[in-house]
Enzyme design. Structure first.
Site, PDB file in Angstrom:
ATOM      1  N   GLN A 101       0.872  -1.191   0.000  1.00  0.00           N
ATOM      2  CA  GLN A 101       0.000   0.000   0.000  1.00  0.00           C
ATOM      3  C   GLN A 101       0.901   1.231   0.000  1.00  0.00           C
ATOM      4  O   GLN A 101       0.988   1.963   0.976  1.00  0.00           O
ATOM      5  CB  GLN A 101      -0.917  -0.035   1.211  1.00  0.00           C
ATOM      6  CG  GLN A 101      -1.830  -1.267   1.214  1.00  0.00           C
ATOM      7  CD  GLN A 101      -2.811  -1.241   2.366  1.00  0.00           C
ATOM      8  OE1 GLN A 101      -3.483  -0.231   2.599  1.00  0.00           O
ATOM      9  NE2 GLN A 101      -2.904  -2.329   3.102  1.00  0.00           N
ATOM     10  N   HIS A 134       8.693  -4.188  -1.371  1.00  0.00           N
ATOM     11  CA  HIS A 134       7.818  -4.265  -2.548  1.00  0.00           C
ATOM     12  C   HIS A 134       8.091  -3.108  -3.526  1.00  0.00           C
ATOM     13  O   HIS A 134       8.067  -3.297  -4.735  1.00  0.00           O
ATOM     14  CB  HIS A 134       6.352  -4.274  -2.116  1.00  0.00           C
ATOM     15  CG  HIS A 134       5.423  -4.230  -3.273  1.00  0.00           C
ATOM     16  ND1 HIS A 134       5.347  -5.248  -4.193  1.00  0.00           N
ATOM     17  CD2 HIS A 134       4.570  -3.267  -3.691  1.00  0.00           C
ATOM     18  CE1 HIS A 134       4.468  -4.924  -5.121  1.00  0.00           C
ATOM     19  NE2 HIS A 134       3.990  -3.725  -4.845  1.00  0.00           N
ATOM     20  N   LYS A 203      -0.311  -6.749 -17.364  1.00  0.00           N
ATOM     21  CA  LYS A 203      -1.522  -7.053 -16.600  1.00  0.00           C
ATOM     22  C   LYS A 203      -2.321  -5.759 -16.450  1.00  0.00           C
ATOM     23  O   LYS A 203      -1.767  -4.737 -16.104  1.00  0.00           O
ATOM     24  CB  LYS A 203      -1.060  -7.555 -15.226  1.00  0.00           C
ATOM     25  CG  LYS A 203      -1.982  -8.453 -14.497  1.00  0.00           C
ATOM     26  CD  LYS A 203      -1.320  -8.976 -13.218  1.00  0.00           C
ATOM     27  CE  LYS A 203      -1.156  -7.924 -12.145  1.00  0.00           C
ATOM     28  NZ  LYS A 203      -0.626  -8.455 -10.872  1.00  0.00           N
ATOM     29  N   ASP A 230       8.596 -13.306  -8.567  1.00  0.00           N
ATOM     30  CA  ASP A 230       7.812 -12.207  -7.996  1.00  0.00           C
ATOM     31  C   ASP A 230       8.322 -11.929  -6.585  1.00  0.00           C
ATOM     32  O   ASP A 230       8.905 -12.817  -5.959  1.00  0.00           O
ATOM     33  CB  ASP A 230       6.327 -12.595  -7.958  1.00  0.00           C
ATOM     34  CG  ASP A 230       5.418 -11.381  -7.956  1.00  0.00           C
ATOM     35  OD1 ASP A 230       5.924 -10.242  -7.894  1.00  0.00           O
ATOM     36  OD2 ASP A 230       4.188 -11.567  -8.018  1.00  0.00           O
ATOM     37  N   THR A 238      -1.705 -14.195  -8.385  1.00  0.00           N
ATOM     38  CA  THR A 238      -0.913 -13.543  -9.433  1.00  0.00           C
ATOM     39  C   THR A 238      -0.066 -14.578 -10.165  1.00  0.00           C
ATOM     40  O   THR A 238      -0.033 -14.603 -11.409  1.00  0.00           O
ATOM     41  CB  THR A 238       0.001 -12.464  -8.795  1.00  0.00           C
ATOM     42  OG1 THR A 238      -0.821 -11.561  -8.062  1.00  0.00           O
ATOM     43  CG2 THR A 238       0.806 -11.722  -9.832  1.00  0.00           C
TER      44      THR A 238
HETATM   45  C1  R5P Z   1       2.003  -7.190  -6.477  1.00  0.00           C
HETATM   46  O1  R5P Z   1       2.263  -6.145  -7.043  1.00  0.00           O
HETATM   47  C2  R5P Z   1       3.050  -8.082  -5.893  1.00  0.00           C
HETATM   48  O2  R5P Z   1       4.287  -7.912  -6.524  1.00  0.00           O
HETATM   49  C3  R5P Z   1       2.638  -9.531  -5.977  1.00  0.00           C
HETATM   50  O3  R5P Z   1       2.464  -9.877  -7.325  1.00  0.00           O
HETATM   51  C4  R5P Z   1       1.326  -9.763  -5.243  1.00  0.00           C
HETATM   52  O4  R5P Z   1       1.364  -9.145  -4.004  1.00  0.00           O
HETATM   53  C5  R5P Z   1       1.084 -11.230  -5.059  1.00  0.00           C
HETATM   54  O5  R5P Z   1      -0.131 -11.386  -4.378  1.00  0.00           O
HETATM   55  P1  R5P Z   1      -0.998 -12.681  -4.607  1.00  0.00           P
HETATM   56  O6  R5P Z   1      -0.104 -13.854  -4.397  1.00  0.00           O
HETATM   57  O7  R5P Z   1      -2.091 -12.590  -3.564  1.00  0.00           O
HETATM   58  O8  R5P Z   1      -1.554 -12.631  -5.985  1.00  0.00           O
END
Ligand code: R5P
Length: 335
Positions: A101, A134, A203, A230, A238
């Protein structure tokens, strides 16, 4: 700060194991702290060691479960240490909760990551040590009174990918599941063996449903093994969407081909296990910035999970901070 005494390390809830491991590398005993909540749930902290003038490191990942109570624990530890005359206090936050956030995503919403930084500063911390935030710009959410060192898992993941390649894995492309993560993925690729391609999924958020959908991919994934990289795997939605979309684009078409997932912070919450239950997923590599939940080691995916430890990296950084040395060497080529 003149450090005659060794660093003093405390561990917060769910981070004790990591803190213990850091202490072993540093060859110091783990500091004693009592967290005995009030019957109504209020966090109550008591530091059991004398911290006067000491260089103190508090290891707390503000992670699930109970992110908010971990944040409170972090803040109250800082206050307790400050009021107990600690010389310098560093918050070691391997997983920085609320980092996603990091901006006003819509009208009338907070910038929660900024509030976290303000609270950490108000609590009395002098420094922050963290890994794979992040968003890099969160570093600037602290004032000059709180100095931040930002480590990365580039070397750890590079060693893991090298092992895969040495074991015979070829035709590899590293894919970022979204554009925001692309820069980091491309940097990490610099540490991987030569000849590994790169691709990124475009995306977009559907304005009607609010759900994110892949609308395109830049890079060639056809008939390739995929390293999907990621920073966080939370519900793993995601990752799963990215895998499904990449398969539609012709990735991992061969019988032996598949997906190798890399992620610094393995939260595995909600629908994570369901999303990761896919025959094309060959391995899932995360770190111990937060403990991997026992549920993840279930029959379906447990045998695919590797957990790399960040304790050696954190202990080296703590040693250098304590000794007043540069940590640049620990950042490799990924800073
Ligand atoms: C989003 O911008 C982050 O880099 C991750 O892709 C995201 O937080 C992953 O969340 P989830 O596993 O719930 O899709």
């Amino acid at each position: 700060m003149h450090n005659v005494q060794p660093p003093l390390v405390f561990g917060g809830s769910d981070s004790e194991q990591l803190a213990k491991s850091i202490c072993q590398y540093l060859d110091v005993p783990l500091g004693k702290v009592i967290n005995d909540p009030f019957p109504n749930g209020e966090t109550q902290i008591r530091i059991e060691d004398n911290v006067r003038n000491r260089d103190v490191f508090v290891v707390i990942s503000t992670c699930r479960p109970n992110v908010n109570s971990k944040c409170m624990e972090l803040f109250l530890m800082g206050d307790a240490l400050k009021r107990a005359s600690a010389g310098r206090i560093t918050a070691v936050i391997p997983y920085f909760g609320y980092a996603r956030q990091d901006r006003k995503a819509a009208g009338r919403t907070p910038i929660s990551a900024r509030v976290m930084c303000d609270m950490i500063e108000t609590a009395g911390y002098n420094r922050v040590l963290t890994i794979d935030l992040h968003a890099d710009q969160i570093q600037g959410f602290f004032s000059q009174n709180v100095l931040l060192d930002h480590l990365n898992t580039g070397d750890l993941f590079a060693a893991h990918v090298r092992e895969l390649v040495n074991a015979g894995l070829k035709d590899l492309v590293v894919v970022s599941p979204d554009i925001g993560n692309m820069k980091k993925v491309d940097k990490y690729r610099q540490g991987f063996p030569d000849g590994i391609g790169v691709a990124v999924i475009d995306k977009r958020r559907d304005p009607i449903t609010g759900k994110s959908v892949a609308v395109g991919i830049v890079g060639d994934v056809r008939d390739k093994n995929i390293i999907m990289c990621d920073d966080i795997m939370s519900t793993c939605g995601t990752m799963r969407k990215a895998i499904d979309y990449t398969i539609e684009q012709g990735a991992a078409s061969g019988d032996d081909q598949g997906f190798y997932l890399l992620s610094t912070h393995g939260e595995f919450v909600g629908t994570a296990l369901k999303n990761l239950d896919h025959p094309k997923i060959k391995s899932i590599c995360v770190t111990d910035t937060m403990p991997t939940p026992n549920s993840a080691f279930c029959d379906g995916i447990g045998h695919k999970i590797t957990v790399l430890s960040v304790a050696p990296l954190l202990s080296k950084a703590i040693r250098r901070i304590h000794d007043g040395q540069s940590i640049s060497e620990l950042l490799g080529k990924f800073s």
